[in-house]
Design a protein around this motif. Sequence first.
Motif, PDB file in Angstrom:
ATOM      1  N   GLY A  33      57.668 -33.842 -28.051  1.00 34.09           N
ATOM      2  CA  GLY A  33      57.292 -35.259 -28.048  1.00 34.09           C
ATOM      3  C   GLY A  33      58.198 -36.071 -27.144  1.00 34.09           C
ATOM      4  O   GLY A  33      57.731 -36.940 -26.403  1.00 34.09           O
ATOM      5  N   GLY A  34      59.486 -35.775 -27.178  1.00 31.30           N
ATOM      6  CA  GLY A  34      60.429 -36.468 -26.308  1.00 31.30           C
ATOM      7  C   GLY A  34      60.147 -36.209 -24.838  1.00 31.30           C
ATOM      8  O   GLY A  34      60.253 -37.102 -23.996  1.00 31.30           O
ATOM      9  N   ARG A  35      59.770 -34.980 -24.524  1.00 32.14           N
ATOM     10  CA  ARG A  35      59.445 -34.643 -23.128  1.00 32.14           C
ATOM     11  C   ARG A  35      58.215 -35.422 -22.651  1.00 32.14           C
ATOM     12  O   ARG A  35      58.167 -35.879 -21.504  1.00 32.14           O
ATOM     13  CB  ARG A  35      59.224 -33.144 -22.981  1.00 32.14           C
ATOM     14  CG  ARG A  35      60.510 -32.366 -23.055  1.00 32.14           C
ATOM     15  CD  ARG A  35      60.292 -30.896 -22.754  1.00 32.14           C
ATOM     16  NE  ARG A  35      61.543 -30.172 -22.954  1.00 32.14           N
ATOM     17  CZ  ARG A  35      61.684 -29.144 -23.763  1.00 32.14           C
ATOM     18  NH1 ARG A  35      60.645 -28.672 -24.436  1.00 32.14           N
ATOM     19  NH2 ARG A  35      62.847 -28.556 -23.887  1.00 32.14           N
ATOM     20  N   LEU A  36      57.226 -35.542 -23.520  1.00 31.82           N
ATOM     21  CA  LEU A  36      56.047 -36.321 -23.155  1.00 31.82           C
ATOM     22  C   LEU A  36      56.404 -37.790 -22.957  1.00 31.82           C
ATOM     23  O   LEU A  36      55.892 -38.442 -22.040  1.00 31.82           O
ATOM     24  CB  LEU A  36      54.960 -36.171 -24.224  1.00 31.82           C
ATOM     25  CG  LEU A  36      54.270 -34.808 -24.268  1.00 31.82           C
ATOM     26  CD1 LEU A  36      53.436 -34.671 -25.534  1.00 31.82           C
ATOM     27  CD2 LEU A  36      53.421 -34.593 -23.033  1.00 31.82           C
ATOM     28  N   LEU A  37      57.281 -38.309 -23.803  1.00 32.78           N
ATOM     29  CA  LEU A  37      57.709 -39.702 -23.651  1.00 32.78           C
ATOM     30  C   LEU A  37      58.479 -39.906 -22.347  1.00 32.78           C
ATOM     31  O   LEU A  37      58.312 -40.923 -21.673  1.00 32.78           O
ATOM     32  CB  LEU A  37      58.559 -40.139 -24.851  1.00 32.78           C
ATOM     33  CG  LEU A  37      57.804 -40.294 -26.166  1.00 32.78           C
ATOM     34  CD1 LEU A  37      58.771 -40.543 -27.305  1.00 32.78           C
ATOM     35  CD2 LEU A  37      56.794 -41.424 -26.071  1.00 32.78           C
ATOM     36  N   VAL A  38      59.306 -38.934 -21.988  1.00 30.48           N
ATOM     37  CA  VAL A  38      60.063 -39.026 -20.734  1.00 30.48           C
ATOM     38  C   VAL A  38      59.124 -38.926 -19.532  1.00 30.48           C
ATOM     39  O   VAL A  38      59.381 -39.518 -18.483  1.00 30.48           O
ATOM     40  CB  VAL A  38      61.158 -37.937 -20.684  1.00 30.48           C
ATOM     41  CG1 VAL A  38      61.751 -37.798 -19.315  1.00 30.48           C
ATOM     42  CG2 VAL A  38      62.250 -38.250 -21.706  1.00 30.48           C
ATOM     43  N   ALA A  39      58.030 -38.196 -19.681  1.00 36.59           N
ATOM     44  CA  ALA A  39      57.082 -38.036 -18.580  1.00 36.59           C
ATOM     45  C   ALA A  39      56.301 -39.317 -18.295  1.00 36.59           C
ATOM     46  O   ALA A  39      55.810 -39.501 -17.171  1.00 36.59           O
ATOM     47  CB  ALA A  39      56.116 -36.897 -18.878  1.00 36.59           C
ATOM     48  N   ALA A  40      56.184 -40.190 -19.273  1.00 35.97           N
ATOM     49  CA  ALA A  40      55.385 -41.408 -19.093  1.00 35.97           C
ATOM     50  C   ALA A  40      55.831 -42.234 -17.885  1.00 35.97           C
ATOM     51  O   ALA A  40      54.986 -42.626 -17.069  1.00 35.97           O
ATOM     52  CB  ALA A  40      55.393 -42.236 -20.372  1.00 35.97           C
ATOM     53  N   PRO A  41      57.132 -42.504 -17.699  1.00 31.03           N
ATOM     54  CA  PRO A  41      57.521 -43.287 -16.526  1.00 31.03           C
ATOM     55  C   PRO A  41      57.286 -42.571 -15.189  1.00 31.03           C
ATOM     56  O   PRO A  41      57.221 -43.215 -14.151  1.00 31.03           O
ATOM     57  CB  PRO A  41      59.019 -43.537 -16.730  1.00 31.03           C
ATOM     58  CG  PRO A  41      59.266 -43.306 -18.162  1.00 31.03           C
ATOM     59  CD  PRO A  41      58.252 -42.312 -18.610  1.00 31.03           C
TER      60      PRO A  41
END
Length: 182
Positions: A33-41
Amino acid sequence: MLVAVIVTCEVLFWVLVLAGLAVRYLLRRPRLGGRLLVAAPLVDLVLLVATVLDLRGGATATTAHALAAVYLGVSVGFGHSMVRWADVRFAHRFAGGPEPEPRPRSGRAHAAHERRGFGRHLLAYAVGAGLLGVAILVIGDPDRTGALLGMLRLWSVVVAVDGLVSLSYTVRPRPTGVGARR
């Protein structure tokens, strides 16, 4: 074409945020989940590249090009706080996290909240205006950059008004009880 890229990037940004939160809390996979959040920007980089390529190809700057710069600035200035806002609410709703703190409605706490919001707006403006300014200088043709300069002027007025309103609460805080939820 660029408008479609902007809309796609905005949608993809929020899809990645929601997917990151869902994976983090519903599937209980915080790392993924954290990786997906980091990918957003990283979606913002796609927009930046698309805008630069379009302008380098000789396109006359339009409102869409200017909005791309505004979007990037807002993403930098407000993105982290928007994701944090969503994360707290998602954790509360789906993972038994604490109830989100309500936004202060009066007094010094409200004034501080407004100053922080204005600070984020200033950061967004600095990034977006910087991108607009660089594009205007690099293109170097006033006939091709009128939309960028127009957006820069409009956003400057919006930031000035936001600053006056936000900072007015520091000078004269909203009295307790005013603006309270009913």
